[in-house]
Structures are given as structure tokens and as C-alpha cells.
Design a protein around this motif. Structure first.
Motif, PDB file in Angstrom:
ATOM      1  N   LEU A 133       3.280  -2.165  -2.153  1.00 27.00           N
ATOM      2  CA  LEU A 133       2.886  -1.083  -1.235  1.00 27.00           C
ATOM      3  C   LEU A 133       3.201  -1.466   0.206  1.00 27.00           C
ATOM      4  N   ASP A 134       2.845  -2.682   0.588  1.00 27.77           N
ATOM      5  CA  ASP A 134       3.114  -3.140   1.961  1.00 27.77           C
ATOM      6  C   ASP A 134       4.602  -3.073   2.284  1.00 27.77           C
ATOM      7  N   SER A 135       5.447  -3.481   1.339  1.00 27.07           N
ATOM      8  CA  SER A 135       6.896  -3.425   1.600  1.00 27.07           C
ATOM      9  C   SER A 135       7.388  -1.981   1.654  1.00 27.07           C
ATOM     10  N   THR A 136       6.800  -1.105   0.838  1.00 30.32           N
ATOM     11  CA  THR A 136       7.173   0.316   0.873  1.00 30.32           C
ATOM     12  C   THR A 136       6.805   0.926   2.217  1.00 30.32           C
ATOM     13  N   ILE A 137       5.642   0.592   2.727  1.00 32.21           N
ATOM     14  CA  ILE A 137       5.201   1.112   4.026  1.00 32.21           C
ATOM     15  C   ILE A 137       6.113   0.614   5.132  1.00 32.21           C
ATOM     16  N   ASP A 138       6.519  -0.656   5.040  1.00 28.92           N
ATOM     17  CA  ASP A 138       7.451  -1.203   6.032  1.00 28.92           C
ATOM     18  C   ASP A 138       8.794  -0.477   5.990  1.00 28.92           C
ATOM     19  N   VAL A 139       9.321  -0.263   4.788  1.00 27.36           N
ATOM     20  CA  VAL A 139      10.617   0.407   4.633  1.00 27.36           C
ATOM     21  C   VAL A 139      10.554   1.829   5.177  1.00 27.36           C
ATOM     22  N   LYS A 140       9.439   2.504   4.953  1.00 31.84           N
ATOM     23  CA  LYS A 140       9.274   3.881   5.424  1.00 31.84           C
ATOM     24  C   LYS A 140       8.898   3.937   6.908  1.00 31.84           C
ATOM     25  N   ASN A 141       8.777   2.755   7.529  1.00 34.43           N
ATOM     26  CA  ASN A 141       8.444   2.646   8.951  1.00 34.43           C
ATOM     27  C   ASN A 141       7.127   3.368   9.276  1.00 34.43           C
ATOM     28  N   LEU A 142       6.129   3.133   8.417  1.00 35.04           N
ATOM     29  CA  LEU A 142       4.800   3.707   8.613  1.00 35.04           C
ATOM     30  C   LEU A 142       3.832   2.605   9.002  1.00 35.04           C
ATOM     31  N   GLU A 143       2.676   3.018   9.478  1.00 36.48           N
ATOM     32  CA  GLU A 143       1.625   2.057   9.792  1.00 36.48           C
ATOM     33  C   GLU A 143       0.400   2.393   8.968  1.00 36.48           C
ATOM     34  N   LEU A 144      -0.212   1.364   8.414  1.00 37.36           N
ATOM     35  CA  LEU A 144      -1.427   1.533   7.630  1.00 37.36           C
ATOM     36  C   LEU A 144      -2.480   0.620   8.235  1.00 37.36           C
ATOM     37  N   ASP A 145      -3.465   1.214   8.880  1.00 32.02           N
ATOM     38  CA  ASP A 145      -4.552   0.431   9.465  1.00 32.02           C
ATOM     39  C   ASP A 145      -5.478   0.021   8.329  1.00 32.02           C
ATOM     40  N   LYS A 146      -5.375  -1.222   7.917  1.00 34.54           N
ATOM     41  CA  LYS A 146      -6.114  -1.691   6.746  1.00 34.54           C
ATOM     42  C   LYS A 146      -7.630  -1.637   6.941  1.00 34.54           C
ATOM     43  N   ARG A 147      -8.072  -1.697   8.187  1.00 35.25           N
ATOM     44  CA  ARG A 147      -9.523  -1.617   8.449  1.00 35.25           C
ATOM     45  C   ARG A 147     -10.047  -0.199   8.237  1.00 35.25           C
ATOM     46  N   LYS A 148      -9.184   0.788   8.346  1.00 36.26           N
ATOM     47  CA  LYS A 148      -9.600   2.187   8.224  1.00 36.26           C
ATOM     48  C   LYS A 148      -9.076   2.833   6.940  1.00 36.26           C
ATOM     49  N   THR A 149      -8.666   2.003   6.000  1.00 33.90           N
ATOM     50  CA  THR A 149      -8.091   2.518   4.765  1.00 33.90           C
ATOM     51  C   THR A 149      -9.131   2.516   3.655  1.00 33.90           C
ATOM     52  N   LYS A 150      -9.176   3.604   2.933  1.00 30.76           N
ATOM     53  CA  LYS A 150     -10.016   3.714   1.750  1.00 30.76           C
ATOM     54  C   LYS A 150      -9.149   3.390   0.537  1.00 30.76           C
ATOM     55  N   TRP A 151      -9.637   2.495  -0.298  1.00 31.14           N
ATOM     56  CA  TRP A 151      -8.897   2.070  -1.474  1.00 31.14           C
ATOM     57  C   TRP A 151      -9.525   2.668  -2.728  1.00 31.14           C
ATOM     58  N   VAL A 152      -8.683   3.157  -3.621  1.00 32.89           N
ATOM     59  CA  VAL A 152      -9.133   3.733  -4.886  1.00 32.89           C
ATOM     60  C   VAL A 152      -8.408   2.985  -6.005  1.00 32.89           C
ATOM     61  N   LEU A 153      -9.163   2.565  -7.005  1.00 31.88           N
ATOM     62  CA  LEU A 153      -8.591   1.888  -8.160  1.00 31.88           C
ATOM     63  C   LEU A 153      -9.090   2.595  -9.406  1.00 31.88           C
ATOM     64  N   THR A 154      -8.173   3.051 -10.239  1.00 29.45           N
ATOM     65  CA  THR A 154      -8.584   3.764 -11.448  1.00 29.45           C
ATOM     66  C   THR A 154      -9.240   2.802 -12.437  1.00 29.45           C
ATOM     67  N   VAL A 155     -10.341   3.258 -13.010  1.00 31.36           N
ATOM     68  CA  VAL A 155     -11.064   2.499 -14.031  1.00 31.36           C
ATOM     69  C   VAL A 155     -11.533   3.498 -15.086  1.00 31.36           C
ATOM     70  N   PRO A 156     -11.257   3.247 -16.346  1.00 35.72           N
ATOM     71  CA  PRO A 156     -11.679   4.189 -17.390  1.00 35.72           C
ATOM     72  C   PRO A 156     -13.204   4.362 -17.442  1.00 35.72           C
ATOM     73  N   ALA A 157     -13.636   5.585 -17.561  1.00 37.47           N
ATOM     74  CA  ALA A 157     -15.069   5.882 -17.629  1.00 37.47           C
ATOM     75  C   ALA A 157     -15.721   5.279 -18.872  1.00 37.47           C
ATOM     76  N   ILE A 158     -14.948   5.053 -19.926  1.00 37.01           N
ATOM     77  CA  ILE A 158     -15.513   4.531 -21.176  1.00 37.01           C
ATOM     78  C   ILE A 158     -15.833   3.035 -21.112  1.00 37.01           C
ATOM     79  N   TRP A 159     -15.393   2.356 -20.063  1.00 37.45           N
ATOM     80  CA  TRP A 159     -15.639   0.920 -19.959  1.00 37.45           C
ATOM     81  C   TRP A 159     -17.110   0.628 -19.695  1.00 37.45           C
TER      82      TRP A 159
END
Length: 175
Positions: A133-159
């Protein structure tokens, strides 16, 4: 404040991510959601939105490769007779559902039966996705403020709660 969201789909067979990087004061309806579109499937030269959920590590637990790149490198390693120097994990996600007695110290075995803590396997996989992801953001010349970023990770509800906690701890460690 900028609205930044990264969603990682950590799949049983394939994994990928999508993200938004929005300037301050952007209306929610104007937020652009981007996804990685440059997972190259090796010799088939096909671009894919996702990559296989597989991980290649050195014996020292250093990340060598993840996904399509990992599959190609591991094939070369086996042909060269050097498989003893590496860990190769694939289709390991559902171990967090299939095993009856899951604990935070759970061990996973790679394709050759070599053991590693599950948290290490998952956290290094998440780190590989984050690094991509970091390399993709660099290639796209975007900035991602990691302090203000919300992270989502999929987890199955059945777990179980323990399985979900392992993924949470792995995400924190891999971040």
C-alpha cells in the motif's frame, strides 16, 4: 481534517486492499475510493485486484515476498534445493476458525510442517500488504497521514473472540 481510510481484505485464498485519501473538508459523497490494481500474476502477466494469501520468510523470519511474487520465488527455491532455509505459508487464515483450542500463543505450520507463532505469520502478512500500500501511494503521488488514518481489517463474523483478538494483535504488530 482529512478523511483517510485503508481497508485490508485478508482473505483465505486472496488478499487485497482499498483506500481513500481525501483533502480536508471533503464531503463524504465526494470521497474517491482507490484500490491497488498492480498485483502482477507472474508469468501469466495478468494484473489483478488481489494477490494470493501466501507468505515467504527466511529462517530468521525476515519477509521475502507475499502473494504472486512469493509463489514464484518459492518455486525457484524448491528447484534449487534450498527449501530448508525458508518458511512458506499459504491458505493459513482459516486455521483461526478450524482449530478447536485457539490461544494467543497458537502455532501454525508451513507447507513443510515448520512451526511459527500464528501472530508472527499474520502480522508479517499484514505488514507485506501495508508495505505494498505504501508503495502504491508513493507511485500515485498521494499523501496518507498515518496519524489520521482509520484502518479496517476484515474478520469473519463466525470466528471466536480469541481468533478475532489474534488478528487484532497481528494488525497492531504488523502496522
Amino acid at each position: 481534517m482529512a478523511l483517510n481510510v485503508v481497508a485490508i481484505d485478508f482473505g483465505t485464498t486472496y488478499s487485497g486492499y482499498a483506500f481513500s485519501v481525501s483533502p480536508p473538508h471533503t464531503e463524504l459523497k465526494d470521497v474517491e475510493i482507490l484500490s491497488n490494481q498492480v498485483w502482477n500474476s507472474g508469468t501469466a502477466e495478468v494484473a489483478s485486484l488481489k494477490t494470493p494469501t501466501c507468505l515467504l520468510l527466511t529462517k530468521e523470519r525476515d519477509l521475502v515476498a507475499f502473494g504472486y511474487e512469493e509463489e514464484e520465488q518459492y518455486a525457484d527455491i524448491v528447484i534449487d534445493g534450498n527449501a530448508d532455509d525458508y518458511y512458506f505459508f499459504h491458505r493459513f487464515k482459516m486455521n483461526l476458525h478450524n482449530y478447536k483450542n485457539i490461544t494467543m500463543s497458537m502455532i501454525l505450520e508451513d507447507v513443510r510442517g515448520q512451526p511459527l507463532p500464528a501472530i508472527d505469520v499474520f502480522s508479517l502478512s499484514i505488514k507485506a500488504l501495508k508495505d505494498h500500500l505504501d508503495s502504491t501511494i508513493d507511485v500515485k503521488n498521494l499523501e496518507l497521514d498515518k496519524r489520521k488514518t482509520k484502518w479496517v481489517l476484515t474478520v469473519p463474523a463466525i470466528w471466536t473472540d480469541t481468533a478475532k483478538q489474534i488478528m487484532r494483535k497481528s494488525a497492531e504488530k504488523g502496522h
